[in-house]
Design an enzyme around this catalytic site. Structure first.
Site, PDB file in Angstrom:
ATOM      1  N   SER A   2       0.846  -1.191   0.000  1.00 21.47           N
ATOM      2  CA  SER A   2       0.000   0.000   0.000  1.00 21.47           C
ATOM      3  C   SER A   2       0.881   1.239   0.000  1.00 21.47           C
ATOM      4  O   SER A   2       1.975   1.216   0.559  1.00 21.47           O
ATOM      5  CB  SER A   2      -0.887   0.039   1.239  1.00 21.47           C
ATOM      6  OG  SER A   2      -1.582   1.271   1.333  1.00 21.47           O
ATOM      7  N   TYR A  24      -1.776   0.760  10.590  1.00 20.66           N
ATOM      8  CA  TYR A  24      -1.966   0.254   9.227  1.00 20.66           C
ATOM      9  C   TYR A  24      -0.673   0.395   8.423  1.00 20.66           C
ATOM     10  O   TYR A  24      -0.235  -0.542   7.755  1.00 20.66           O
ATOM     11  CB  TYR A  24      -3.115   1.004   8.539  1.00 20.66           C
ATOM     12  CG  TYR A  24      -3.388   0.523   7.136  1.00 20.66           C
ATOM     13  CD1 TYR A  24      -3.995  -0.703   6.913  1.00 20.66           C
ATOM     14  CD2 TYR A  24      -3.034   1.300   6.036  1.00 20.66           C
ATOM     15  CE1 TYR A  24      -4.242  -1.152   5.630  1.00 20.66           C
ATOM     16  CE2 TYR A  24      -3.287   0.858   4.747  1.00 20.66           C
ATOM     17  CZ  TYR A  24      -3.892  -0.363   4.548  1.00 20.66           C
ATOM     18  OH  TYR A  24      -4.139  -0.801   3.270  1.00 20.66           O
TER      19      TYR A  24
END
Length: 130
Positions: A27, A40
């Protein structure tokens, strides 16, 4: 981390057949750390580190690609419980998110390379994403 289980399951098969290609989804959240996203981002950086280590240790017959998509059109907003955050994510997604097909094309690019070419990392995001 589910990636480890996938690597452990596929690695012996890839080694037996003398070829294979791991593709992990990372990501851009691990590349540009934003407030409230520390955990995250940390998990994505763990995936990036494990993917790079696998690439270095897997041998010269196995390929390893990490793909880091930015904001992609998904149903992410559906999982939000805070109405304000949900509306904000839905609006941003409508304005700038890239279609999932763009990510699929990037993965296909890595896979379609000749066996001796290893595309290690691809970052793909909307042009409007900071």
């Amino acid at each position: 981390m589910w990636e480890l289980h996938g690597f452990a399951a596929a690695l012996p098969v890839f080694r037996r057949q003398g070829r294979g290609h791991f593709v992990t989804t990372v990501s851009t959240a691990g590349l540009k750390i934003m407030p409230t996203m520390a955990v995250y981002a940390a998990t994505k950086n763990a995936v990036r580190t494990i993917t790079e280590t696998l690439r270095q240790e897997a041998g010269d017959k196995l390929r390893v690609t990490g793909i880091s998509p930015g904001f992609v059109q998904t149903n992410l907003a559906d999982s939000m419980t805070n109405p304000g955050v949900k509306a904000q994510i839905a609006e941003r997604m409508e304005k700038m998110a890239i279609p999932p097909a763009a990510v699929a094309r990037a993965i296909a690019f890595a896979i379609e390379q000749p066996a001796e070419v290893d595309v290690n990392e691809i970052v793909i995001r909307p042009t409007a994403q900071a």
